[in-house]
Write a protein that holds these residues in place. Structure first.
Motif, short mmCIF file in Angstrom:
data_model
loop_
_atom_site.label_atom_id
_atom_site.label_comp_id
_atom_site.label_asym_id
_atom_site.label_seq_id
_atom_site.Cartn_x
_atom_site.Cartn_y
_atom_site.Cartn_z
N ASN A 6 11.30 -21.74 13.57
CA ASN A 6 12.02 -23.17 13.97
C ASN A 6 13.03 -23.41 12.93
O ASN A 6 13.20 -22.76 12.02
N TYR A 7 13.66 -24.50 13.42
CA TYR A 7 14.75 -25.01 12.36
C TYR A 7 14.07 -26.32 11.90
O TYR A 7 13.90 -27.27 12.68
N THR A 8 13.89 -26.71 10.53
CA THR A 8 13.42 -27.76 10.22
C THR A 8 14.41 -28.92 10.23
O THR A 8 15.82 -28.48 10.23
N TYR A 9 13.85 -30.24 10.18
CA TYR A 9 14.93 -31.07 10.24
C TYR A 9 16.07 -31.00 9.25
O TYR A 9 17.32 -31.07 9.51
N ALA A 139 12.12 -33.47 15.07
CA ALA A 139 12.21 -32.15 14.66
C ALA A 139 11.07 -31.90 13.53
O ALA A 139 10.76 -32.94 13.01
N PRO A 140 10.76 -30.66 13.44
CA PRO A 140 9.51 -30.41 12.34
C PRO A 140 10.05 -30.62 10.98
O PRO A 140 11.36 -30.10 10.72
N THR A 141 9.19 -30.66 10.11
CA THR A 141 9.59 -30.86 8.72
C THR A 141 9.15 -29.58 7.93
O THR A 141 9.47 -29.33 7.01
N GLU A 142 8.21 -28.76 8.46
CA GLU A 142 7.75 -27.72 7.92
C GLU A 142 8.07 -26.39 8.64
O GLU A 142 8.25 -26.30 9.85
#
Lengths: 158, 158
Positions: A6-9, A139-142
């Motif tokens: 993923n892309y984190t925030y 968005a994911p933070t991890e």
């Protein structure tokens, strides 16, 4: 087994894009009918569809919506995203054999809740817009790098 | 073979409602994954999902969107509808075994192009809102009573 990430925030930038393509086959239209229960003959009965304005079977409009949803979940932001909202404007029919390409582009970031706004365009193989819209995603933070399950094997027919 | 019919634009009244229910099974989540290509393990891998905030596999949010689309195409206005637009707000996760019920309600008619605006609510079996939104549909002008094709038979697995 392949991996997805993923892309984190914090990694996401305004203007960032991602694309995701799929050729829509007759079997996808049948799967959508089985899944949703929408068995309208314009999607499933070629003889009936020949007598409509479309001349042949067309895909359910929301089938292209499912491809936008997959683009968000698989590509940008990818795994760990929380889907908050989506607007859709259906513009042209999609038929079996068409290849549709979703392009997502980040237009806004909202730091308070790590929300990104994505412009969504779905074009067919002729470059015509079949579906457009806007997505709102937390968005994911991890950072995640995950083993990606194989798509389930599906058979249609008796 | 069963029949499906529609409401023409002239027959549709402000405040008219229709409902459409479906129990979401694990096989529906697998079908959605196969159809869309979204194979995130939160949907497909129970062991992975157990470690997330959801504790178990959840359905893809857009799966409930496909059920709204089917409610419009099968119930209100039904066959002959042209889907123009849809907004979606994802509110709660849906899990295998949940029964979701779409309620559509006509809130506006636009005579010039025979367009109806539908408020869309999707509740789970506990009466909680899992998805809400608004649909814009061009209603049919011709009454249709159609033989409804059987849903395609689908098998999952090898």
């Amino acid at each position: 087994m392949s991996q997805i990430s993923n892309y984190t925030y914090d990694e996401i930038t305004i203007g960032q894009t991602a694309t995701y393509s799929k050729q829509i086959e007759n079997r996808d239209i049948q799967l959508f009918a089985a899944l949703s229960g929408d068995v309208n003959p314009v999607h499933l009965d070629a003889a009936f569809a020949a007598g409509t304005q479309f001349k042949e079977c067309i895909a359910h409009g929301m089938l292209s919506g499912t491809i936008i949803s997959a683009a968000i979940a698989m590509k940008l932001p990818g795994p760990g995203s929380i889907y908050l909202g989506q607007s859709l404007r259906f513009r042209l029919p999609v038929k079996a054999g068409d290849t549709i390409t979703v392009t997502l582009q980040v237009t806004e970031k909202k730091d308070k809740r790590c929300i990104v706004i994505l412009d969504c365009k779905v074009l067919n193989q002729h470059g015509k817009r079949v579906l457009t819209g806007t997505a709102e995603v937390m968005a994911p933070t991890e950072k995640l790098v995950l083993e990606s399950p194989e798509p389930p094997r599906v058979h249609i027919g008796d």
